[in-house]
Scaffold this active site. Structure first.
Site, short mmCIF file in Angstrom:
data_model
loop_
_atom_site.label_atom_id
_atom_site.label_comp_id
_atom_site.label_asym_id
_atom_site.label_seq_id
_atom_site.Cartn_x
_atom_site.Cartn_y
_atom_site.Cartn_z
N CYS A 286 -0.65 0.10 7.45
CA CYS A 286 -1.24 0.54 6.31
C CYS A 286 -2.49 0.88 6.55
CB CYS A 286 -1.13 -0.52 5.56
SG CYS A 286 0.71 -1.08 5.03
N GLU B 214 0.81 -1.13 0.03
CA GLU B 214 -0.03 -0.14 0.17
C GLU B 214 0.97 1.31 -0.04
OE1 GLU B 214 -2.05 -3.13 2.70
OE2 GLU B 214 -0.03 -2.58 2.09
N ARG C 21 14.58 -26.01 -4.92
CA ARG C 21 15.30 -25.87 -3.58
C ARG C 21 15.45 -24.35 -3.21
NH1 ARG C 21 19.90 -30.71 -4.57
NH2 ARG C 21 18.41 -32.56 -4.41
#
Length: 317
Positions: free
Chosen positions: A89, A53, A188
């Site tokens: 946020c 945001e 991996r």
């Protein structure tokens, strides 16, 4: 596809760019729309830095600042409401004067879990929750599993012959080809840890590195007789391990399956046969096919549990 779904899909696409940098935080994307036009967008690039945001609002031009009062912000994950490494946020959205927020899914993290939604509603902002919810959950399946089940997201992975053996007369057998070996090392590099059983470790001495791919080596774990799997899960949770690949032999894989400790299964099958050896593990009954792809003759088939939410289309990660 609705307008809300279109912009939420863009949030998911943006969020996936933070796959490596955002960990152990979730991947999040945000899009700001005013009068049918995107005026700002961003994603969580790196843990400890600005959230999606914040980056989306920062991308809004000075000319478009006046349109924020008429704007909708789309966010793939519920905006945070607590002070962590960055400010909340939810407060930023309120202060910017946005009148509508569309959220993909609720954050399972204990310090959020609906609190961001409540703060926005209390401020009089219109809220829509659950747009492309399954896709948003799938994107952050590692993060969600870790916080909901207090264990890593577990991927069981093995390679087998066309007639269902994982070795040749109980001796190591090269089943993967050059391309699938590269893909294995890519996996991996994308996960936190990798586990093999003590028999596989003693017999094969696997390096368990990403030497055929670029990225960090996963943490190596060897499952021994005196280390119960449930205890191991607790240890990994305490050490913030959000994802685990299991590459052990039949016994190791079946112990995870019997304990119900798996989220995804990837089986590579090569067009070769042997006359005897160790049979491949049996797939559990509740598997659901995700994908089946051919790589120079070898097939990789991916499954997941029917009991978990799943997207209607394949996720970018």
């Amino acid at each position: 596809m609705s307008e809300d779904e279109k912009y939420m899909l863009r949030c998911i696409q943006l969020a996936a760019n933070g796959f490596h940098g955002a960990r152990p935080n979730p991947m999040v994307g945000a899009v700001i729309v005013a009068n049918g036009r995107i005026i700002g967008e961003g994603y969580h690039v790196r843990c400890g830095e600005g959230h999606a945001e914040v980056n989306a609002f920062a991308s809004v031009s000075s000319e478009d600042e006046a349109h924020l009062k008429d704007a909708t912000i789309y966010v793939s994950l519920e905006p945070c409401s607590h002070y962590g490494k960055t400010p909340p946020c939810a407060d930023l959205i309120i202060n910017k004067g946005v009148q509508r927020v569309v959220v993909g899914c609720i954050d399972p993290f204990a310090e959020v879990q609906g609190r961001g939604i409540k703060k926005l509603k209390d401020a009089g902002i219109e809220i829509t929750v659950g747009v492309l919810e399954k896709e948003c959950q799938w994107l952050n399946r590692r993060f969600f599993t870790y916080h909901r089940k207090h264990r890593p997201y577990i991927i069981l992975k093995w390679a087998q012959t066309a007639n269902g053996f994982i070795d040749d007369h109980f001796k190591p057998l090269t089943i993967s080809n050059e391309q699938t070996q590269m893909l294995s090392h890519q996996l991996r590099a994308e996960e936190d840890a990798i586990l093999v059983g003590h028999t596989t470790f003693d017999r094969d001495q696997p390096a368990l590195t990403v030497r055929h791919w670029h990225g960090p080596n996963p943490k190596r774990i060897v499952l021994t007789h005196d280390r119960p799997i449930t205890q191991l899960m607790d240890d990994l949770y305490q050490h913030n391990i959000q994802s685990l690949i299991v590459e052990g032999g039949r016994q190791t894989h079946e112990s995870f399956i019997e304990a119900g400790l798996w989220d995804e299964i990837r089986v590579e099958t090569a067009p070769i046969t042997v006359t005897d050896g160790t049979p491949a593990p049996q797939l559990p009954a509740e598997v659901m096919l995700i994908s089946k792809k051919d790589y120079n003759g070898n097939t990789i088939t991916s499954y997941r549990s029917r009991q978990e939410p799943h997207p209607t289309s394949e996720s970018p990660t």
